[in-house]
Design an enzyme around this catalytic site. Structure first.
Site, PDB file in Angstrom:
ATOM      1  N   HIS A  79      11.349  45.079  39.078  1.00  0.00           N
ATOM      2  CA  HIS A  79      12.682  45.409  39.537  1.00  0.00           C
ATOM      3  C   HIS A  79      12.705  45.676  41.042  1.00  0.00           C
ATOM      4  O   HIS A  79      11.733  46.198  41.594  1.00  0.00           O
ATOM      5  CB  HIS A  79      13.193  46.654  38.799  1.00  0.00           C
ATOM      6  CG  HIS A  79      13.253  46.480  37.311  1.00  0.00           C
ATOM      7  ND1 HIS A  79      13.078  47.521  36.433  1.00  0.00           N
ATOM      8  CD2 HIS A  79      13.456  45.370  36.549  1.00  0.00           C
ATOM      9  CE1 HIS A  79      13.187  47.081  35.186  1.00  0.00           C
ATOM     10  NE2 HIS A  79      13.410  45.782  35.230  1.00  0.00           N
ATOM     11  N   TYR A  83      10.852  59.330  38.418  1.00  0.00           N
ATOM     12  CA  TYR A  83      11.162  58.649  39.672  1.00  0.00           C
ATOM     13  C   TYR A  83      12.027  59.555  40.551  1.00  0.00           C
ATOM     14  O   TYR A  83      13.013  60.109  40.073  1.00  0.00           O
ATOM     15  CB  TYR A  83      12.022  57.401  39.456  1.00  0.00           C
ATOM     16  CG  TYR A  83      11.548  56.312  38.556  1.00  0.00           C
ATOM     17  CD1 TYR A  83      11.350  55.032  39.072  1.00  0.00           C
ATOM     18  CD2 TYR A  83      11.375  56.502  37.197  1.00  0.00           C
ATOM     19  CE1 TYR A  83      10.985  53.984  38.250  1.00  0.00           C
ATOM     20  CE2 TYR A  83      11.003  55.466  36.366  1.00  0.00           C
ATOM     21  CZ  TYR A  83      10.812  54.201  36.892  1.00  0.00           C
ATOM     22  OH  TYR A  83      10.449  53.159  36.072  1.00  0.00           O
TER      23      TYR A  83
END
Length: 216
Positions: free
Chosen positions: A62, A132
């Protein structure tokens, strides 16, 4: 905290010490002064993500449009994962190369990938979870992917499956979206990939902004 500059330009690994006692242990995966001293600017955190990822599950590759892109500071919140950074910045001296780093709760290792770097993660244990810190909030129109099975990337899924006892590579779990993502060549031809010079200019702009803010 030990800091390692990775083989991909502007990418880093941070190794935080852990302090165990009879209650468990303590660790600080992110330390802003250490980050600034090594990367050169403050990480602006606009979103935090928690991603439980079962053994053999694959997420990625991604990336997001630059600017603004989405830088990520990632570490294991539980279990073990293989974190893979892929240089998708056209014109980079390491374009299309990758770095793979095992992350675990006990190791204290975190990885910083700046804007323009592709990201993939593989769950190595059933209790794995990745955390994250993201520089930008999720913006669907600006989010893209590259098919992780594209031979041009050369990601060694067979080796990883052997090394981590993940079984048959064909049994890895991918989302339909990742399976149908374009190849690296198709993404480059359609000008979907970020440019290295624009990414570096963006990083330098973050440094100037950070320097001006600290001088006030």
């Amino acid at each position: 905290m030990r800091v390692l500059q990775l083989p991909l330009p502007y990418c880093y690994a941070f190794e935080a010490p852990t302090f165990p006692d009879d209650r468990g242990f303590f660790s600080a995966p992110f330390h802003a002064p250490t980050f600034i001293n090594n990367v050169g600017y403050q990480l602006s955190i606009r979103q935090t993500n928690l991603s439980p990822t079962r053994r053999g599950a694959v997420r990625g590759v991604h990336f997001a449009d630059v600017p603004p892109g989405q830088a990520k500071y990632v570490y294991a919140a539980h279990g073990r994962l293989l974190d893979v950074l892929v240089d998708l910045r056209v014109g980079s001296p390491t374009f299309s190369r990758y770095v793979a780093i095992e992350l675990s709760l006990e190791s204290g290792t975190a990885v910083f990938l700046p804007e323009g770097i592709g990201h993939l993660v593989i769950g190595l244990t059933d209790d794995a979870a990745l955390s994250y810190l993201c520089s930008e909030a999720y913006n669907p129109p600006a989010e893209h992917g590259i098919n992780p099975l594209d031979p041009a990337l050369g990601l060694p899924f067979h080796d990883w499956c052997d090394n981590y006892d993940l079984g048959d590579p064909d049994a890895l779990i991918l989302s339909p979206k990742d399976k149908s993502a374009p190849t690296l060549a198709a993404a480059q031809e359609s000008r979907l990939l970020p440019r290295y010079d624009e990414c570096v200019a963006f990083y330098n702009g973050l440094r100037r902004t950070s320097s001006e803010s600290s001088a006030r």
